[in-house]
Design a protein around this motif. Structure first.
Motif, PDB file in Angstrom:
ATOM      1  N   PHE A  25       0.726  -1.237  -0.153  1.00  0.00           N
ATOM      2  CA  PHE A  25       0.065  -0.057   0.061  1.00  0.00           C
ATOM      3  C   PHE A  25       0.721   1.269   0.112  1.00  0.00           C
ATOM      4  O   PHE A  25       0.925   2.254  -0.840  1.00  0.00           O
ATOM      5  CB  PHE A  25      -0.982  -0.091   1.112  1.00  0.00           C
ATOM      6  CG  PHE A  25      -1.663   1.269   1.397  1.00  0.00           C
ATOM      7  CD1 PHE A  25      -2.949   1.324   0.549  1.00  0.00           C
ATOM      8  CD2 PHE A  25      -1.581   2.186   2.317  1.00  0.00           C
ATOM      9  CE1 PHE A  25      -3.645   2.512   0.543  1.00  0.00           C
ATOM     10  CE2 PHE A  25      -2.336   3.360   2.535  1.00  0.00           C
ATOM     11  CZ  PHE A  25      -3.267   3.485   1.596  1.00  0.00           C
ATOM     12  N   LEU A  26       1.834   1.250   0.901  1.00  0.00           N
ATOM     13  CA  LEU A  26       2.622   2.503   0.851  1.00  0.00           C
ATOM     14  C   LEU A  26       3.430   2.656  -0.373  1.00  0.00           C
ATOM     15  O   LEU A  26       3.687   3.719  -1.030  1.00  0.00           O
ATOM     16  CB  LEU A  26       3.726   2.315   1.933  1.00  0.00           C
ATOM     17  CG  LEU A  26       3.391   2.219   3.424  1.00  0.00           C
ATOM     18  CD1 LEU A  26       4.491   1.792   4.556  1.00  0.00           C
ATOM     19  CD2 LEU A  26       2.770   3.629   3.970  1.00  0.00           C
ATOM     20  N   GLU A  27       3.862   1.636  -0.935  1.00  0.00           N
ATOM     21  CA  GLU A  27       4.316   1.782  -2.480  1.00  0.00           C
ATOM     22  C   GLU A  27       3.669   2.047  -3.598  1.00  0.00           C
ATOM     23  O   GLU A  27       4.310   2.595  -4.670  1.00  0.00           O
ATOM     24  CB  GLU A  27       5.209   0.338  -2.520  1.00  0.00           C
ATOM     25  CG  GLU A  27       6.621   0.084  -1.818  1.00  0.00           C
ATOM     26  CD  GLU A  27       7.510   1.043  -2.013  1.00  0.00           C
ATOM     27  OE1 GLU A  27       7.769   1.572  -3.138  1.00  0.00           O
ATOM     28  OE2 GLU A  27       8.426   1.346  -0.860  1.00  0.00           O
ATOM     29  N   ALA A  28       2.289   1.961  -3.519  1.00  0.00           N
ATOM     30  CA  ALA A  28       1.299   2.017  -4.651  1.00  0.00           C
ATOM     31  C   ALA A  28       1.063   3.648  -4.854  1.00  0.00           C
ATOM     32  O   ALA A  28       0.150   3.529  -5.657  1.00  0.00           O
ATOM     33  CB  ALA A  28      -0.022   1.226  -4.198  1.00  0.00           C
ATOM     34  N   GLY A  29       1.572   4.446  -4.045  1.00  0.00           N
ATOM     35  CA  GLY A  29       1.261   6.079  -4.411  1.00  0.00           C
ATOM     36  C   GLY A  29       2.097   6.801  -3.506  1.00  0.00           C
ATOM     37  O   GLY A  29       3.135   6.435  -2.728  1.00  0.00           O
ATOM     38  N   GLU A  30       1.601   8.092  -3.435  1.00  0.00           N
ATOM     39  CA  GLU A  30       2.219   9.130  -2.537  1.00  0.00           C
ATOM     40  C   GLU A  30       2.060   8.694  -1.107  1.00  0.00           C
ATOM     41  O   GLU A  30       1.162   8.130  -0.716  1.00  0.00           O
ATOM     42  CB  GLU A  30       1.646  10.413  -2.715  1.00  0.00           C
ATOM     43  CG  GLU A  30       1.861  10.936  -4.081  1.00  0.00           C
ATOM     44  CD  GLU A  30       3.363  11.316  -4.487  1.00  0.00           C
ATOM     45  OE1 GLU A  30       4.056  11.586  -3.569  1.00  0.00           O
ATOM     46  OE2 GLU A  30       4.131  10.805  -5.541  1.00  0.00           O
ATOM     47  N   PRO A  31       2.919   9.280  -0.036  1.00  0.00           N
ATOM     48  CA  PRO A  31       2.903   8.825   1.245  1.00  0.00           C
ATOM     49  C   PRO A  31       1.562   9.224   1.881  1.00  0.00           C
ATOM     50  O   PRO A  31       1.151  10.316   1.637  1.00  0.00           O
ATOM     51  CB  PRO A  31       4.047   9.625   1.696  1.00  0.00           C
ATOM     52  CG  PRO A  31       5.239   9.636   0.631  1.00  0.00           C
ATOM     53  CD  PRO A  31       4.263   9.828  -0.523  1.00  0.00           C
ATOM     54  N   PRO A  32       0.768   8.088   2.460  1.00  0.00           N
ATOM     55  CA  PRO A  32      -0.351   8.498   3.083  1.00  0.00           C
ATOM     56  C   PRO A  32      -0.291   9.509   4.456  1.00  0.00           C
ATOM     57  O   PRO A  32       0.736   9.565   4.834  1.00  0.00           O
ATOM     58  CB  PRO A  32      -1.106   7.281   3.229  1.00  0.00           C
ATOM     59  CG  PRO A  32       0.126   6.328   3.616  1.00  0.00           C
ATOM     60  CD  PRO A  32       1.279   6.931   2.750  1.00  0.00           C
ATOM     61  N   VAL A  33      -1.495   9.691   5.098  1.00  0.00           N
ATOM     62  CA  VAL A  33      -1.548  10.400   6.173  1.00  0.00           C
ATOM     63  C   VAL A  33      -1.871   9.300   7.195  1.00  0.00           C
ATOM     64  O   VAL A  33      -2.943   8.530   7.072  1.00  0.00           O
ATOM     65  CB  VAL A  33      -2.629  11.404   6.327  1.00  0.00           C
ATOM     66  CG1 VAL A  33      -2.708  11.866   7.723  1.00  0.00           C
ATOM     67  CG2 VAL A  33      -2.107  12.594   5.487  1.00  0.00           C
ATOM     68  N   TYR A  34      -0.875   8.984   8.208  1.00  0.00           N
ATOM     69  CA  TYR A  34      -1.353   8.064   9.228  1.00  0.00           C
ATOM     70  C   TYR A  34      -2.492   8.893  10.323  1.00  0.00           C
ATOM     71  O   TYR A  34      -2.134   9.882  10.814  1.00  0.00           O
ATOM     72  CB  TYR A  34      -0.271   7.755  10.048  1.00  0.00           C
ATOM     73  CG  TYR A  34      -0.265   6.790  11.230  1.00  0.00           C
ATOM     74  CD1 TYR A  34       0.052   5.484  11.298  1.00  0.00           C
ATOM     75  CD2 TYR A  34      -0.546   7.434  12.541  1.00  0.00           C
ATOM     76  CE1 TYR A  34      -0.601   4.567  12.372  1.00  0.00           C
ATOM     77  CE2 TYR A  34      -0.695   6.716  13.773  1.00  0.00           C
ATOM     78  CZ  TYR A  34      -0.448   5.268  13.435  1.00  0.00           C
ATOM     79  OH  TYR A  34      -0.796   4.544  14.446  1.00  0.00           O
ATOM     80  N   VAL A  35      -3.465   8.083  10.755  1.00  0.00           N
ATOM     81  CA  VAL A  35      -4.379   8.401  11.631  1.00  0.00           C
ATOM     82  C   VAL A  35      -4.520   7.113  12.816  1.00  0.00           C
ATOM     83  O   VAL A  35      -5.032   6.173  12.395  1.00  0.00           O
ATOM     84  CB  VAL A  35      -5.576   8.671  11.133  1.00  0.00           C
ATOM     85  CG1 VAL A  35      -6.754   9.183  12.169  1.00  0.00           C
ATOM     86  CG2 VAL A  35      -5.835   9.891  10.036  1.00  0.00           C
TER      87      VAL A  35
END
Length: 388
Positions: A222-232
């Motif tokens: 998931f992390l590699e599949a796009g721009e860095p996400p926001v962790y909540v």
């Protein structure tokens, strides 16, 4: 629990034996087993208290306090036999010093923030019992009234157990537990202690436990599949997590075009829809994860704040209880993120806070401060305990 595991491992590395007495929560047992640290159950589980449908009431606190005192006398009175020192942490670990005194061994009170230590720079936090009169502003008076609340909570049970083992009564439970030389297991950049109290603070730095676990393959994908996400994530804030926070956070992140990594935590947060831009994780190696996200939205616990700061990733702190408003204020003051003003975010308010956290200026400052966070606090504390 993680700081205690970090200290225990540091003691082991110096050739000492270390045992952690802790509530019998599965999460704590798994953590200490992974760290290779022996554990002895102490008192009721934390999850049984904080995952109740409603936050614990004042009445419940007066029922729980004597149980905790009794558990410490019983458990520590056995486990500490033959030991050289007892290190106590927690909201008010009444009973630990008494056992150490009876056994004639060293006692250290360690705290992870300054909130419970009397100071002329800030007022005491909320505590069950008779509240201070409305309008009272004299901090010396407020802290004296705080001591009276601690006495009401713990004093009768504590002194009853002390009498059973031949010790005289304690008049000021809070100050007896704290000692004149409490240790502060917090990073000096995040939690400066100079001049904050009349007590002689020994600041060791935060007690960190190294975590080498790899991230799960699905999470890594998931992390590699796009721009860095926001962790909540809101950690153990089961009874305090804002209503609909998962949906609110997802919408706020999407307003910035960001994907979302949602931590389930004890509040059981879950996805609001089937969107492919969201992913849910359970217990995870935050040390490995946080450097790979764009921002970290959390409740402002001491451990999460420190790990986030160390990662160099901007934060949005939504403080709910206890020391969390302090950590939110430090994140804001250091320029490494945003402090959310209300405990219950709206989509608009959280979007605005993320605007600050996701800015290039905040990112640059977070990276700078991250490089200043000390990582040897557990070793410093272990050496002090070993007399070095």
């Amino acid at each position: 629990m993680e700081p205690l595991a970090g200290l225990a491992v540091a003691l082991q590395e110096l050739g000492a034996e270390a045992t952690v007495c802790a509530p019998p929560d599965d999460d704590f047992e798994a953590l200490l087993e992974r760290a290779g640290v022996p554990m002895v159950p102490l008192g009721p589980s934390v999850k049984s208290v904080v995952t109740a449908p409603k936050p614990p009431s004042g009445h419940a606190a007066f029922e729980l306090a004597p149980q905790l005192v009794a558990a410490r006398f019983e458990t520590l009175g056995t486990v500490a036999q033959g030991c050289e020192a007892v290190v106590a942490t927690g909201l008010m670990p009444a009973g630990a010093r008494d056992v150490a005194d009876k056994l004639g061994i060293r006692y250290v009170l360690a705290c992870f923030h300054l909130g419970g230590i009397p100071s002329q720079h800030f007022s005491p936090g909320a505590r069950p019992g008779t509240p201070s009169p409305e309008g009272e502003t004299d901090r010396r008076v407020l802290w004296q009234q705080d001591a009276e609340r601690v006495n009401a909570l713990y004093g009768p049970s504590l002194n009853s157990h002390r009498a059973e083992i031949g010790l005289p009564p304690v008049e000021n439970v809070r100050d007896y537990v704290l000692t004149e030389h409490p240790w502060l297991a917090a990073d000096p950049v995040l939690c400066p202690s100079n001049g904050m109290t009349d007590l002689d603070i020994v600041q060791t730095g935060a007690w960190l436990l190294r975590d080498d676990r790899p991230l799960a393959d699905e999470l890594d994908a998931f992390l590699e599949a796009g721009e860095p996400p926001v962790y909540v994530g809101f950690g153990s804030m089961a009874a305090y997590a804002p209503k609909d926070i998962a949906r609110t956070a997802i919408e706020a992140c999407r307003a910035h075009g960001r994907r979302v990594l949602l931590s389930r935590g004890w509040a059981g947060l879950d996805l609001a829809d089937e969107g492919k831009d969201c992913f849910v994780v359970g217990e995870v190696n935050q040390q490995a994860l946080f450097p790979r996200v764009a921002a970290i939205v959390h409740h402002g616990g001491a451990g999460t704040t420190t790990t986030a700061a160390r990662s160099g990733t901007p934060q949005v702190v939504v403080p709910l209880i206890a020391d969390q408003p302090y950590w939110a204020s430090r994140v804001e003051a250091l320029g490494i993120g945003a402090a959310h003003e209300r405990a219950t975010p709206t989509v608009d308010s959280l979007t605005a806070a993320l605007e600050i956290a996701l800015s290039p200026e905040t990112r640059a400052q977070a990276v700078k401060v991250g490089g200043e966070i000390k990582t040897d606090g557990a070793t410093v504390a272990a050496r002090l305990l070993m007399g070095g």
